[in-house]
Design a protein around this motif. Structure first.
Motif, PDB file in Angstrom:
ATOM      1  N   PHE A   1      16.927  50.673  16.903  1.00  0.00           N
ATOM      2  CA  PHE A   1      17.313  49.327  17.306  1.00  0.00           C
ATOM      3  C   PHE A   1      18.188  48.739  16.210  1.00  0.00           C
ATOM      4  N   ALA A   2      19.237  48.025  16.587  1.00  0.00           N
ATOM      5  CA  ALA A   2      20.082  47.361  15.585  1.00  0.00           C
ATOM      6  C   ALA A   2      20.815  46.193  16.220  1.00  0.00           C
ATOM      7  N   TRP A   3      20.859  45.077  15.480  1.00  0.00           N
ATOM      8  CA  TRP A   3      21.668  43.935  15.884  1.00  0.00           C
ATOM      9  C   TRP A   3      23.130  44.200  15.534  1.00  0.00           C
ATOM     10  N   CYS A   4      24.029  43.777  16.419  1.00  0.00           N
ATOM     11  CA  CYS A   4      25.454  43.800  16.104  1.00  0.00           C
ATOM     12  C   CYS A   4      25.738  42.691  15.100  1.00  0.00           C
ATOM     13  N   PRO A   5      26.687  42.883  14.182  1.00  0.00           N
ATOM     14  CA  PRO A   5      26.992  41.826  13.211  1.00  0.00           C
ATOM     15  C   PRO A   5      27.406  40.501  13.842  1.00  0.00           C
ATOM     16  N   ASP A   6      27.833  40.502  15.124  1.00  0.00           N
ATOM     17  CA  ASP A   6      28.235  39.246  15.754  1.00  0.00           C
ATOM     18  C   ASP A   6      27.044  38.401  16.190  1.00  0.00           C
ATOM     19  N   GLY A   7      25.801  38.947  16.098  1.00  0.00           N
ATOM     20  CA  GLY A   7      24.612  38.185  16.442  1.00  0.00           C
ATOM     21  C   GLY A   7      24.398  37.980  17.927  1.00  0.00           C
ATOM     22  N   GLU A   8      25.179  38.658  18.766  1.00  0.00           N
ATOM     23  CA  GLU A   8      25.053  38.505  20.209  1.00  0.00           C
ATOM     24  C   GLU A   8      24.620  39.778  20.920  1.00  0.00           C
ATOM     25  N   HIS A   9      24.978  40.923  20.352  1.00  0.00           N
ATOM     26  CA  HIS A   9      24.734  42.188  21.032  1.00  0.00           C
ATOM     27  C   HIS A   9      23.694  43.019  20.288  1.00  0.00           C
ATOM     28  N   ILE A  10      23.003  43.851  21.058  1.00  0.00           N
ATOM     29  CA  ILE A  10      21.909  44.672  20.541  1.00  0.00           C
ATOM     30  C   ILE A  10      22.163  46.119  20.918  1.00  0.00           C
ATOM     31  N   LEU A  11      21.886  47.017  19.991  1.00  0.00           N
ATOM     32  CA  LEU A  11      22.009  48.459  20.222  1.00  0.00           C
ATOM     33  C   LEU A  11      20.626  49.084  20.232  1.00  0.00           C
ATOM     34  N   THR A  12      20.314  49.826  21.298  1.00  0.00           N
ATOM     35  CA  THR A  12      19.098  50.655  21.321  1.00  0.00           C
ATOM     36  C   THR A  12      19.516  52.081  21.631  1.00  0.00           C
ATOM     37  N   ALA A  13      18.816  53.038  21.053  1.00  0.00           N
ATOM     38  CA  ALA A  13      19.202  54.444  21.231  1.00  0.00           C
ATOM     39  C   ALA A  13      17.970  55.328  21.248  1.00  0.00           C
ATOM     40  N   THR A  14      18.115  56.459  21.925  1.00  0.00           N
ATOM     41  CA  THR A  14      17.104  57.518  21.913  1.00  0.00           C
ATOM     42  C   THR A  14      17.743  58.722  21.242  1.00  0.00           C
ATOM     43  N   CYS A  15      17.258  59.069  20.047  1.00  0.00           N
ATOM     44  CA  CYS A  15      17.911  60.083  19.213  1.00  0.00           C
ATOM     45  C   CYS A  15      16.977  61.246  18.922  1.00  0.00           C
ATOM     46  N   ALA A  16      17.588  62.410  18.701  1.00  0.00           N
ATOM     47  CA  ALA A  16      16.890  63.586  18.204  1.00  0.00           C
ATOM     48  C   ALA A  16      16.887  63.514  16.681  1.00  0.00           C
ATOM     49  N   PRO A  17      15.895  64.088  15.998  1.00  0.00           N
ATOM     50  CA  PRO A  17      14.836  64.943  16.537  1.00  0.00           C
ATOM     51  C   PRO A  17      13.592  64.197  17.018  1.00  0.00           C
ATOM     52  N   ARG A  18      13.601  62.840  16.929  1.00  0.00           N
ATOM     53  CA  ARG A  18      12.416  62.096  17.378  1.00  0.00           C
ATOM     54  C   ARG A  18      12.118  62.400  18.841  1.00  0.00           C
ATOM     55  N   LEU A  19      13.139  62.358  19.684  1.00  0.00           N
ATOM     56  CA  LEU A  19      13.040  62.766  21.081  1.00  0.00           C
ATOM     57  C   LEU A  19      14.262  63.620  21.404  1.00  0.00           C
ATOM     58  N   ARG A  20      14.033  64.770  21.980  1.00  0.00           N
ATOM     59  CA  ARG A  20      15.141  65.687  22.263  1.00  0.00           C
ATOM     60  C   ARG A  20      15.576  65.665  23.726  1.00  0.00           C
ATOM     61  N   VAL A  21      14.971  64.807  24.527  1.00  0.00           N
ATOM     62  CA  VAL A  21      15.359  64.672  25.939  1.00  0.00           C
ATOM     63  C   VAL A  21      15.753  63.225  26.194  1.00  0.00           C
ATOM     64  N   ASN A  22      16.605  63.043  27.222  1.00  0.00           N
ATOM     65  CA  ASN A  22      17.081  61.714  27.615  1.00  0.00           C
ATOM     66  C   ASN A  22      17.734  60.973  26.458  1.00  0.00           C
ATOM     67  N   ASN A  23      18.492  61.714  25.624  1.00  0.00           N
ATOM     68  CA  ASN A  23      19.193  61.065  24.524  1.00  0.00           C
ATOM     69  C   ASN A  23      20.346  60.214  25.053  1.00  0.00           C
ATOM     70  N   GLY A  24      20.616  59.128  24.329  1.00  0.00           N
ATOM     71  CA  GLY A  24      21.707  58.234  24.709  1.00  0.00           C
ATOM     72  C   GLY A  24      21.531  56.893  24.038  1.00  0.00           C
ATOM     73  N   TYR A  25      22.449  55.964  24.338  1.00  0.00           N
ATOM     74  CA  TYR A  25      22.351  54.634  23.744  1.00  0.00           C
ATOM     75  C   TYR A  25      22.770  53.574  24.763  1.00  0.00           C
ATOM     76  N   LYS A  26      22.341  52.332  24.506  1.00  0.00           N
ATOM     77  CA  LYS A  26      22.666  51.198  25.368  1.00  0.00           C
ATOM     78  C   LYS A  26      23.092  50.020  24.496  1.00  0.00           C
ATOM     79  N   ILE A  27      24.051  49.255  25.009  1.00  0.00           N
ATOM     80  CA  ILE A  27      24.457  48.001  24.373  1.00  0.00           C
ATOM     81  C   ILE A  27      23.991  46.862  25.275  1.00  0.00           C
ATOM     82  N   TRP A  28      23.207  45.957  24.702  1.00  0.00           N
ATOM     83  CA  TRP A  28      22.634  44.834  25.442  1.00  0.00           C
ATOM     84  C   TRP A  28      23.234  43.517  24.961  1.00  0.00           C
ATOM     85  N   HIS A  29      23.236  42.527  25.854  1.00  0.00           N
ATOM     86  CA  HIS A  29      23.374  41.141  25.421  1.00  0.00           C
ATOM     87  C   HIS A  29      21.957  40.602  25.233  1.00  0.00           C
TER      88      HIS A  29
END
Length: 560
Positions: free
Chosen positions: A338-366
């Motif tokens: 999880f990470a906040w964008c420096p603009d304070g409006e957008h949020i990044l969430t991701a599913t990364c390996a090696p923590r999880l090796r299936v359904n990897n990807g990322y999303k940008i949220w408001h």
């Protein structure tokens, strides 16, 4: 001139590439897969032949690159070669090499302006100035020093150091101001405590205070698998305190607000509590209980995200912490980052390996809960890392908080909620709504005007002492004046007074209620004694106080 949009760096089995930030999210095609890249013109700066390097870190102003590889010795037992290298990013030359055997805390620590650099070496913290690593400018010596953290921000620099306890002596954390390390009174503040196998030290942004999470690997009471944690507050003005957490259990996360005037703690057995505290360590707002184990303040400090990642379902609560209003409750299932964008409006969430090796990807949220961009890695590939391009504070101004979800073309997929298992014998019977835990609602803990002002723990303790002294004086007065003591009332007296009128003064009514409660307890003890039950010493002492309590009750009721 409007600030540029933050870029997104993506690293995985498909390679290392850049993605343009909101609102376009298009991939940057001009980005070769090389070691060090100038993001401005995307040109190759340097390439280093370090096949065994497993860790690398840039200094805050990106002038020095630190690399680390496992330390090895030769077969004949002679000392190995230095395995920690510091490179000048501009010229590519090696500034200095050190021997750093342990991977833990391998990287030197810099001040934000890179004027000061420090590293822990055998019971000492060595300080270097202006990236001159050939000369040790200062040393801080403490026996068995285990860890240190430099303060953020400009001069004067401060450092927090931790020394674990041994042979019955407590562990302690001390705060110093660079370079004042000499003398018994050189420390700005000191906090000692037992039950600490390791600590996490967190400076606030203004470098005025440190939060210390002290942890033990084993909880000797057996109450927790995670060991035992306590939270301590230490200020550079010498003040210190233990932060009282009202629910038992692990401390999952503690974060400072960028204002440096408050912090949020997530703690307690699930469902966990989350509470905001001020600099007096008094609770300001309690978010109640919920499935959460992490907290993230926005860069401007006006929005707080409480989230449940890891073994939780990924529920997020987005709060306006100026007005303590819930903005949205999105769900980011299987998120490992999880990470906040420096603009304070957008949020990044991701599913990364090696923590999880299936359904990897990322999303940008408001922050209002809308998914603006989504990328799923192909099933035969992995995502290893994704991060925002860093920006200096103040580049992006804070905007007014909105509660209406922003429009998006990406569908917001609601995760499927698995139904609870029901045994065959109960499947044809009506479902009863039973909860394993009672949920606690959010609660504003700020002191209110008037008589509703909640008392702190110290104030409550002082109030109890005052009441105890008053009761002792009353008892002494009744003992000294036996002729003025009224005849003890019959056993029915305490019960009969319940129906009498109240005074209208809340404080007097409260005292009358407490006295009647004590007299009722005495009656019960006398009934037990009448049946032949052996009473304890303290129970007999309570019965002896009946006359004084009746006198006090009569005095209060006569004043009605």
């Amino acid at each position: 001139m409007a600030p540029s949009t933050p870029l997104l760096t993506v690293r995985g089995s498909e390679g290392l590439y850049m993605v343009n930030g909101p609102p376009h999210f298009t991939e940057s095609t001009v980005f070769p897969r090389v070691n060090i890249i100038n993001v401005t013109n995307k040109g190759l700066l340097h390439s280093f032949n370090l096949p065994k390097a497993v860790c690398l870190e840039f200094s805050p102003k990106n002038t020095v690159l630190a690399t680390w590889q496992p330390y090895t010795t030769s077969k004949d037992g002679t000392a190995g070669i230095p395995n920690l290298q510091l490179y000048d990013v501009k010229t590519g030359t090696c500034l200095k090499s050190f021997i750093q055997k342990k991977m833990q805390n391998w990287c030197p620590s810099w001040s934000e302006d890179e004027t000061l650099c420090a590293r822990n070496v055998n019971n000492e913290v060595h300080f270097f100035e202006n990236n001159n690593f050939n000369t040790i400018a200062n040393k801080l010596h403490l026996q068995k020093i285990n860890d240190f953290v430099l303060s953020p921000g400009p001069q004067p620099y401060k450092v927090a150091v931790y020394v674990p306890g041994s042979k019955g002596a407590p562990s302690f954390v001390r705060l110093y101001q660079y370079p004042n390390f000499a003398g018994p009174h050189a420390a700005l503040a000191n906090k000692s405590f037992f039950k600490a196998d390791k600590v996490t030290m967190l400076w606030n942004k203004k470098a005025t205070a440190v939060l210390v999470i002290a942890s033990t690997e084993v909880d000797k009471t057996g109450a927790s698998y995670y060991g035992e944690q306590t939270l301590h507050y230490i200020a550079t003005n010498g003040e210190s305190a233990v932060v009282q957490l009202p629910k038992n259990g692990p401390i999952y996360d503690v974060v400072w607000n960028s204002s440096s005037t408050e912090f949020c703690a997530v703690y307690g057995f699930m469902p966990a509590k989350a509470t905001i505290f001020n600099l007096k360590c008094d609770p300001v707002f309690d978010f109640g209980t919920g499935p959460r184990n992490a907290a993230y303040y926005s860069p401007h400090g006006h929005i707080l995200v409480l989230a449940g990642f890891g073994n939780l379902r990924g529920q997020m609560e987005v709060w306006d912490v100026k007005n303590y209003k819930l903005i949205s409750k999105p769900v980011a299932s299987d998120s490992t980052y999880f990470a906040w964008c420096p603009d304070g409006e957008h949020i990044l969430t991701a599913t990364c390996a090696p923590r999880l090796r299936v359904n990897n990807g990322y999303k940008i949220w408001h922050y209002t809960g809308s998914i603006l961009h989504k990328y799923d890695v192909p099933s035969n590939a992995e995502l290893w890392q994704v991060s925002w391009q860093p920006f200096l504070d103040g580049i992006f101004p804070a905007k007014t908080i909105t509660y209406q979800a922003v429009p998006s073309e990406v569908p917001n997929e609601e995760p499927k909620v698995a139904t609870a298992y029901r045994p065959p014998a109960l499947r044809n019977k009506p479902i009863t709504n039973s909860k394993l835990h009672e949920e606690e609602p959010p609660q504003n803990m700020k002191p209110q005007s008037g008589n509703d002002k909640p008392l702190s723990k110290t104030a409550l303790k002082n109030q109890r002492k005052h009441e105890a002294k008053k009761a002792a004086k009353q008892e002494a007065r009744s003992d000294k004046s036996p002729d003025l003591t009224p005849t003890p009332a019959p056993q029915s007296t305490p019960r009969s007074t319940i129906s009498q009128s109240i005074s209208g003064d809340p404080e007097i009514d409260k005292k009358i209620k407490n006295l009647k409660k004590k007299l009722k307890a005495i009656e019960q003890l006398k009934e037990q004694a009448a049946t032949g039950k052996q009473l304890e010493k303290n129970q007999l002492e309570k019965i002896q106080k009946e006359t004084a309590l009746l006198q006090e009750l009569e005095d209060l009721e006569l004043g009605i």
